[in-house]
Design a protein around this motif. Sequence first.
Motif, PDB file in Angstrom:
ATOM      1  N   LEU A 105       5.867   6.151   4.576  1.00 50.70           N
ATOM      2  CA  LEU A 105       6.270   5.081   5.355  1.00 50.70           C
ATOM      3  C   LEU A 105       5.653   3.646   4.984  1.00 50.70           C
ATOM      4  N   ARG A 106       6.160   2.612   4.625  1.00 55.88           N
ATOM      5  CA  ARG A 106       5.225   1.582   4.439  1.00 55.88           C
ATOM      6  C   ARG A 106       5.867   0.354   4.967  1.00 55.88           C
ATOM      7  N   PRO A 107       5.798  -0.038   6.238  1.00 47.71           N
ATOM      8  CA  PRO A 107       6.434  -0.926   6.985  1.00 47.71           C
ATOM      9  C   PRO A 107       6.013  -2.347   6.487  1.00 47.71           C
ATOM     10  N   GLY A 246       7.896   3.187  -5.906  1.00 51.06           N
ATOM     11  CA  GLY A 246       7.453   2.846  -4.596  1.00 51.06           C
ATOM     12  C   GLY A 246       5.998   2.204  -4.472  1.00 51.06           C
ATOM     13  N   ASP A 247       5.034   2.592  -5.466  1.00 52.23           N
ATOM     14  CA  ASP A 247       3.596   2.145  -5.458  1.00 52.23           C
ATOM     15  C   ASP A 247       3.582   0.675  -5.703  1.00 52.23           C
ATOM     16  N   ILE A 248       4.390   0.557  -6.820  1.00 53.73           N
ATOM     17  CA  ILE A 248       4.578  -0.788  -7.281  1.00 53.73           C
ATOM     18  C   ILE A 248       5.417  -1.709  -6.211  1.00 53.73           C
ATOM     19  N   THR A 250       5.711  -1.774  -3.146  1.00 59.81           N
ATOM     20  CA  THR A 250       4.940  -2.013  -1.763  1.00 59.81           C
ATOM     21  C   THR A 250       3.752  -2.914  -1.999  1.00 59.81           C
ATOM     22  N   ASP A 251       3.176  -3.045  -3.421  1.00 62.08           N
ATOM     23  CA  ASP A 251       2.146  -3.945  -3.434  1.00 62.08           C
ATOM     24  C   ASP A 251       2.810  -5.194  -3.487  1.00 62.08           C
ATOM     25  N   GLU A 252       3.774  -5.406  -4.163  1.00 64.89           N
ATOM     26  CA  GLU A 252       4.577  -6.512  -4.129  1.00 64.89           C
ATOM     27  C   GLU A 252       5.017  -7.187  -2.909  1.00 64.89           C
TER      28      GLU A 252
HETATM   29 MG    MG Z   1      -0.771   1.506  -4.688  1.00 61.22          MG
END
Ligand code: MG
Length: 359
Positions: A105-107, A246-248, A250-252
């Motif tokens: 989970l990345r709020p 999701g990795d990409i 969330t950095d954005e």
């Molecule tokens: Mg990452």
Amino acid sequence: MRATIAVLPGDGIGVDVTAEAVKILETVASIFDHQFTFSTALIGGVAIDETGTALPPETLALCEQSDAVLLGAVGGPKWDDPRAAVRPEQGLLGLRKGLDLFANLRPVKVYDCLVGASTLKPEVVRGVDLVVVRELTGGLYFGQPSRRFDGPHGREAVDTMAYSEQEVRRVVEVAFELARGRRKKVTSVDKQNVLATSRLWREVATEVAARYPDVETEHMLVDTCAMQLVRRPSQFDVLVTENTFGDILTDEASVLAGSMGMLPSASLGTGRRGLYEPIHGSAPRHAGKNVANPIAAILSAAMLLRHSLGLTAEAEAVERAVQRTLDDGFRTYDIHAEGTTLVGTREMGDLIATRITRS
Ligand code: MG
Ligand code: IPM
């Protein structure tokens, strides 16, 4: 309540920010009358230096025996040789997989007082409050084969994106459950016009959605989503997607909040045990200099209180304290602007700690 917390500072600023997150949890324990026991263990580059492996068995064992794991960051130039057999990142991936923490989970919440910290226009980022649910134990990160070899035309390498319906279903369910407690909208992100795994993803997500008629569902291609995230981010509530996407994304998405230093994360499995870490990396340049922003780590500690220990009031107290500290104008270098007060890592931790109250 009593709880055991494994603390894995890791490398670089992971050490600096984890110390502040522990400070906050200790403050919560004393104000709310809990007993938290902290045990520290090695992971990442420091673990390679001391034991030859990025995830020593005793670290995994400690995490398995703890109620929750608080992690800093792993990696750094010292261990960046692309030909090295052991890499710090293996520690983190091994821990996620070893504890079967499939839902990350990345709020992304944009504080009103920080709308100016983003490189995007204030009217675009104001009011953004979304969560990306990233699948964490499948896809390209773990698919086999994954290797490098010499082929007939020279050097070759292969990675494999693989998903089973069960892997898709369980993480999409997490997203729908989460949406029920929020604005009741799920955006499932895939690349179904190209990838077989994405066509399976969309099929399974559609089946799960049918069981949540109260939640609005939409499907979006990942390239469109990357564009919409900066064009009109306030349209999103809960996004759910596979590991690499999701990795990409969330950095954005961290750009919306003004800094990577603001974004926490929780990695969850089927039980209550979870792994809590800021989404930022080890930022070796800033390590040990008392400059890193500890807010992502501190907000990760708040997520730990909420998701692993069920301490909602305590989690809210920490989040309120962060909000008050920012409202009072204190900033680390990454979010500093004219008219605000520049503080270091430890000072930011102290300022937040003194603002934690029962209500
Ligand atoms: Mg990452
Ligand atoms: C993250 C990081 C990790 C990932 C790295 C450090 C292996 O970028 O948590 O987003 O790719 O998952």
